[in-house]
Design a protein around this motif. Structure first.
Motif, PDB file in Angstrom:
ATOM      1  N   VAL A 350      32.797  37.278  38.239  1.00  0.00           N
ATOM      2  CA  VAL A 350      33.790  38.361  38.390  1.00  0.00           C
ATOM      3  C   VAL A 350      34.157  38.519  39.863  1.00  0.00           C
ATOM      4  N   PRO A 351      35.288  39.176  40.136  1.00  0.00           N
ATOM      5  CA  PRO A 351      35.624  39.479  41.534  1.00  0.00           C
ATOM      6  C   PRO A 351      34.495  40.288  42.179  1.00  0.00           C
ATOM      7  N   GLY A 416      38.812  41.011  35.428  1.00  0.00           N
ATOM      8  CA  GLY A 416      39.552  39.919  36.069  1.00  0.00           C
ATOM      9  C   GLY A 416      38.708  38.676  36.257  1.00  0.00           C
ATOM     10  N   GLY A 417      37.590  38.586  35.564  1.00  0.00           N
ATOM     11  CA  GLY A 417      36.678  37.448  35.728  1.00  0.00           C
ATOM     12  C   GLY A 417      36.797  36.432  34.621  1.00  0.00           C
TER      13      GLY A 417
END
Lengths: 481, 481
Positions: A350-351, A416-417
């Motif tokens: 992930v971010p 967003g991952g």
């Protein structure tokens, strides 16, 4: 496997005859050899191929693929079997091509810092070869995998935070396609805008588009200056927050690894170490020209600012080696926590801004289950693994682990991952691909169908075996031999 | 163009009616607008589209592509028209979609150092937006191109030697495919092993597989410490040798640019500068944490060791800006050397070990022609450009320039390099693709045919329009509207 509806629709007997005629003793149907090639290090049920070829040359691979194409026989590439997601399991039968004998270092260009190797060369073979000229191939997934396998899986590892993954370090490939055509992609220039980026398409395609037989790789100088340390924190959140802050500051971070209490417990048992059993960050810094004394001072201060409990600098190469041996042996040590168990390993990435939330919320989910799952992570990249220790015979445990996994994947994709930072999709993560990629999955299937219309290249991997319009696998007569 | 045998086989009148009904004044067939959109900054003959749409949203692009798909009309994406290889020239007619109005910065994630922008956002717009938060998007092709166009061309520029090209810095895309499907590729994680790398497939595909409407980009901190200088050498070989040596040593080289005597002559005229008219290297170093005084001293010594003639350090930001303005204006300045000429720009990129040979052998070839061709290069990457100044009306000059170009391409590919380091294939380098990629070109065509079976996405680019089995472009009825 029940979902592999297309298995056993081919004629292996005729293919086997042709393979034996062409390859003599390099080809075998011995059950022990087939068993050995039917699984990787993951938890998935083994599935042995119908035969195994020990390839010695690209021509061997070409001829074997042509024979398999003629008879509609699946072809699976095999390196060392160190993958985690069942990538080599022959779930639809077929021929496994063992590339471990193709392990030559073909060329090293020191000035350009690149090299060309055969697919069966492992990273430790390559690094032994390079040691005397001061260069290094830094992608380091822990296992001594073959470089071909690492490219197929788009592997990364502890040093990806500085040096990138296989995506960044493979600059050219030789690939044998489903019809036996040999393609050479990429080149040795540092950049190119010449046509579609086929190298990047094959890297990470897990043998479903072709078999990688040779790779051109970017090399890096062995760093002049190295600083390593182990930092112990009161809780996971503080440890992760420290790394996120560190990553923003521009220090030459070469490794930033996390281990939780359970993972440390396993490793200390396995390695007979007496590390504190609290959330720990293993760090390494590399520099070519600037000594790292200033960095040591700055990191010490940053750690204190972040509320570290204890800092242990590695004062020499031996102490550094101890840290990284411990970290790398986590995968082997973890099953010690529950004898007889297998590890269902998650792999989200992930971010960085969401990493602390992602880990701590997952720890909360985990605590609500009865499962034991040590956590390690390449957290400088935002990538972490739960090794969910399951009894592979227990359907209910598998289902509980899958529920935990599914929840984790949803969270990671929502942040967003990605479902997989480095292990690939294989068999174990196929069901999550659509959630992550949406209509992109259709594009992937379109490409797969275009390049392998009869689905003979590692079938059943990456994509669930739903009907996606492949052609029939019946024998064809038009293959030149 | 004579080779575009498939042009004009579609019904633009019906498509135009549907576009006008859907888009009103955003769609135009005004000749002046069509002319403006029919060429880039390269030397290729302009070819205007049949109509131009000024898109404001992804939905506009989707609807326009669907209408065009229904009537078999080619679709060409247009940003600022700053490409070099005729990428936007509508050689088969059709609709040009101007994306410059879609220029929003959609999101910036400072912690993760990434952002999402619309395709029409230019790099200077983005960098203005980022300035206050200390971040920067460093891919810098000279022109203030749109980021969508830069991704489509897999552009790079002066800072690629440190920060990578669009290949390395685009981490996700929104793309509208040939049937109007919207695909979102990649994500915001620092790495992924989840399925085929569609992001890297669309980056560099020059609009032939789909239209990029949104991009997620990696950002970088604005460096704390910057050191820039101009170093003058007696001859090209010494200048190149210095850069190759420098690249091996691990200093934080952020830019390493070459200009030959002719290029400097042009730039000095254009910018009214009094630089020495000898082979010159422009250098810049970036550092986040370590000041560059030691580097300045070490570089000075290395330059002397390499026989430099004169070194001019930029002592402040203004002097730095002067150097890079000069370098960036080379493309505009060079035609001054021959009023009325157009520049046929070559773009090979070779491994660093072959760079000095490649440039000096090419200079020898050039001297044997009657042609004027200043040379500039991103030589830290092994990439250099001849701007062959031709009279675009003179067939014999074009042929002589093409002979020189072909010889250069052969040499570069023989050295393990590529026909295009950063400009893309477009119209001008299609004939060299097979020599570089061999059977890989067939794979590219297979992918193109699979994703755009009727060849409506920027047709005639990358691939020579030989028959490769596209479907007929006649109108279809099954497009949902």
């Amino acid at each position: 496997m029940s979902d592999d509806i297309r298995s056993r629709t081919f004629d292996f007997k005729s293919a086997g005859g042709a393979l034996e005629a062409r390859f003599a003793s390099k080809f075998t149907i011995a059950p022990g050899v087939r068993d050995h090639h039917g699984h990787d290090e993951g938890w998935h049920a083994p599935a042995r191929p119908d035969g195994v070829l020990f390839a010695a040359t690209t021509e061997d691979v070409v001829d074997a693929v042509r024979i398999c194409a003629r008879f509609g026989v699946p072809v699976i590439a095999y390196g060392t079997g160190s993958a985690m997601e069942g990538s080599v399991n022959a779930v639809q039968g077929g021929l496994t091509i063992d590339l471990s004998g193709m392990n030559a270092v073909v060329a090293v260009n020191a000035t350009d810092m690149d090299c060309t190797v055969e697919a069966g060369c492992t990273r430790s073979m390559l690094n032994s070869f390079l040691r005397d000229i001061g260069l290094n191939f830094p992608v380091d997934p822990g296992a001594d995998a073959t470089l071909g396998g690492m490219a197929a899986t788009r592997a990364s590892g502890t040093m990806t935070v500085k040096y990138g993954s296989m995506r960044d370090n493979v600059i050219g490939l030789e690939v044998v396609l489903a019809d036996g055509t040999v393609v050479r992609t990429g080149g040795r220039a540092r950049k190119s805008s010449s046509g579609y980026d086929l190298t990047k398409l094959f890297v990470g395609s897990e043998g479903t588009l072709g078999i990688i037989t040779q790779l051109t790789l970017r090399l890096h100088p062995i760093p002049e200056h190295v600083l390593a340390l182990r930092a112990v924190f009161e809780n996971t959140g503080a440890a992760v927050d420290f790394v996120v802050l560190l990553m923003q500051m521009g220090y030459p971070v070469a490794r930033a690894e996390f281990m939780d209490e359970r993972a440390l417990e396993a490793v200390c048992k396995y390695e007979k170490l007496e590390y504190e059993l609290r959330p720990t960050i293993f760090l390494e810094f590399h520099s070519s020209v600037t000594p790292l004394e200033d960095t040591r001072q700055a990191i010490q201060e940053l750690l204190e600012h972040c509320g570290v409990d204890a800092v242990h600098f590695a004062e020499d190469a031996e102490q550094r080696a101890e840290i990284w041996k411990a970290r790398h042996n986590a995968a082997h040590a973890e099953p010690l926590l529950r004898p007889g168990a297998k590890a269902m390993v998650t792999d989200v990435c992930v971010p960085l801004s969401r990493l602390a939330d992602c880990i701590t919320e997952t720890q909360r989910d985990l605590a609500e289950t009865g499962l034991c799952a040590p956590i390690v992570g390449h957290i400088g990249d935002g990538n972490f693994h739960l090794a969910i220790l399951i009894d592979p015979e227990s359907q209910s445990e598998i289902e509980e682990a899958e529920r935990l996994h599914a929840k984790l994947v949803d969270r990671a994709v929502g942040f967003g991952g990605t479902v997989s930072g480095e292990h690939g999709i294989g068999l174990g993560k196929r069901q999550y691909l659509e959630g992550e990629h949406g209509s992109g999955l259709t594009v992937m299937k379109t490409i797969k169908r275009a390049l392998d219309p009869r689905d003979i290249m590692n079938p059943g991997k990456i994509f669930l075996p739903a009907p996606i319009g492949f052609e029939d696998r019946g024998p064809i007569d038009d293959t030149p031999e």
